[in-house]
Design a protein around this motif. Structure first.
Motif, PDB file in Angstrom:
ATOM      1  N   SER A  13      50.274  44.750 -11.152  1.00 14.78           N
ATOM      2  CA  SER A  13      51.158  45.435 -12.102  1.00 14.78           C
ATOM      3  C   SER A  13      52.521  44.762 -12.163  1.00 14.78           C
ATOM      4  CB  SER A  13      51.340  46.906 -11.714  1.00 14.78           C
ATOM      5  OG  SER A  13      50.118  47.581 -11.787  1.00 14.78           O
ATOM      6  N   GLU A  16      52.111  41.540 -14.050  1.00 15.78           N
ATOM      7  CA  GLU A  16      51.996  41.854 -15.474  1.00 15.78           C
ATOM      8  C   GLU A  16      53.396  42.057 -16.073  1.00 15.78           C
ATOM      9  OE1 GLU A  16      49.345  44.852 -18.187  1.00 15.78           O
ATOM     10  OE2 GLU A  16      50.316  45.734 -16.415  1.00 15.78           O
ATOM     11  N   THR A  22      48.504  40.444 -19.394  1.00 13.74           N
ATOM     12  CA  THR A  22      47.860  41.707 -19.050  1.00 13.74           C
ATOM     13  C   THR A  22      47.077  41.557 -17.748  1.00 13.74           C
ATOM     14  OG1 THR A  22      45.801  41.216 -20.221  1.00 13.74           O
ATOM     15  CG2 THR A  22      47.577  42.268 -21.507  1.00 13.74           C
ATOM     16  N   GLN A  23      46.808  42.689 -17.117  1.00 12.26           N
ATOM     17  CA  GLN A  23      45.999  42.667 -15.902  1.00 12.26           C
ATOM     18  C   GLN A  23      44.620  42.096 -16.196  1.00 12.26           C
ATOM     19  OE1 GLN A  23      46.132  46.323 -13.586  1.00 12.26           O
ATOM     20  NE2 GLN A  23      48.226  46.726 -14.295  1.00 12.26           N
ATOM     21  N   HIS A  24      44.097  42.421 -17.366  1.00 16.98           N
ATOM     22  CA  HIS A  24      42.792  41.885 -17.775  1.00 16.98           C
ATOM     23  C   HIS A  24      42.841  40.357 -17.805  1.00 16.98           C
ATOM     24  CE1 HIS A  24      39.010  41.478 -19.964  1.00 16.98           C
ATOM     25  NE2 HIS A  24      39.657  40.673 -20.788  1.00 16.98           N
ATOM     26  N   THR A  25      43.902  39.797 -18.409  1.00 20.82           N
ATOM     27  CA  THR A  25      44.046  38.350 -18.487  1.00 20.82           C
ATOM     28  C   THR A  25      44.177  37.736 -17.099  1.00 20.82           C
ATOM     29  OG1 THR A  25      45.045  38.467 -20.684  1.00 20.82           O
ATOM     30  CG2 THR A  25      45.481  36.467 -19.403  1.00 20.82           C
ATOM     31  N   ARG A  27      43.016  38.880 -14.268  1.00 16.40           N
ATOM     32  CA  ARG A  27      41.700  38.928 -13.609  1.00 16.40           C
ATOM     33  C   ARG A  27      40.768  37.865 -14.201  1.00 16.40           C
ATOM     34  NH1 ARG A  27      42.482  44.653 -14.525  1.00 16.40           N
ATOM     35  NH2 ARG A  27      43.288  45.587 -12.616  1.00 16.40           N
ATOM     36  N   TRP A  28      40.855  37.700 -15.528  1.00 21.63           N
ATOM     37  CA  TRP A  28      40.021  36.699 -16.212  1.00 21.63           C
ATOM     38  C   TRP A  28      40.392  35.302 -15.735  1.00 21.63           C
ATOM     39  CZ3 TRP A  28      41.272  33.385 -20.627  1.00 21.63           C
ATOM     40  CH2 TRP A  28      40.160  32.734 -21.152  1.00 21.63           C
ATOM     41  N   ARG A  31      38.832  34.829 -12.482  1.00 25.43           N
ATOM     42  CA  ARG A  31      37.375  34.746 -12.590  1.00 25.43           C
ATOM     43  C   ARG A  31      36.912  33.376 -13.098  1.00 25.43           C
ATOM     44  NH1 ARG A  31      36.955  39.281 -14.930  1.00 25.43           N
ATOM     45  NH2 ARG A  31      36.862  38.580 -17.066  1.00 25.43           N
TER      46      ARG A  31
END
Length: 132
Positions: A13, A16, A22-25, A27-28, A31
């Protein structure tokens, strides 16, 4: 442990908020291998370092150049492989620099056309008002 030996850690957070990603980005990125291994707390939460933030800032610059995600991931892989990959990393960055310079030239030409047209309309506006 002294303060100079401890390293500031940031939650996802906080990263971010600091980066705008974003947190999604985030994590992506992790990954797909664009983000190096991110440490985890004892409870499994990601803990980013200042070095991670510096890397994300660099990745942001690469994104701004228009470098493909595949090339960014390849660059990250080369960094992880070590010093023997500096030549290949340099070639990748030099190719990107050539592409950026080419785009700058194209945009400069496009800007000149826009400036010309805007000046024409400005002159028509002034001459039209003078006739009224």
């Amino acid at each position: 442990m002294s303060q100079s030996l401890t390293q500031t850690r940031y939650t996802i957070s906080e990263v971010e908020a600091r980066t705008g990603l974003t947190q999604h980005t985030l994590r992506w990125y992790e990954r797909i291998g664009l983000m190096p291994h991110v440490d985890r707390s004892h409870s499994g939460q990601r803990r980013f370092t200042d070095k991670d933030l510096d890397w994300l800032a660099f990745v942001g610059k690469l994104r701004a150049t228009g470098m493909s995600v595949a090339d960014m991931v390849r660059y990250a892989e080369l960094v992880r492989e070590g010093e023997h990959t500096t030549h290949e990393r340099r070639e990748l960055l030099e190719r990107t620099r050539r592409e950026v310079r080419s785009r700058i030239t194209e945009l400069t030409d496009a800007l000149a056309v826009l400036d010309y047209k805007i000046d024409l309309y400005a002159m028509k506006s002034v001459s039209g008002k003078a006739q009224q």
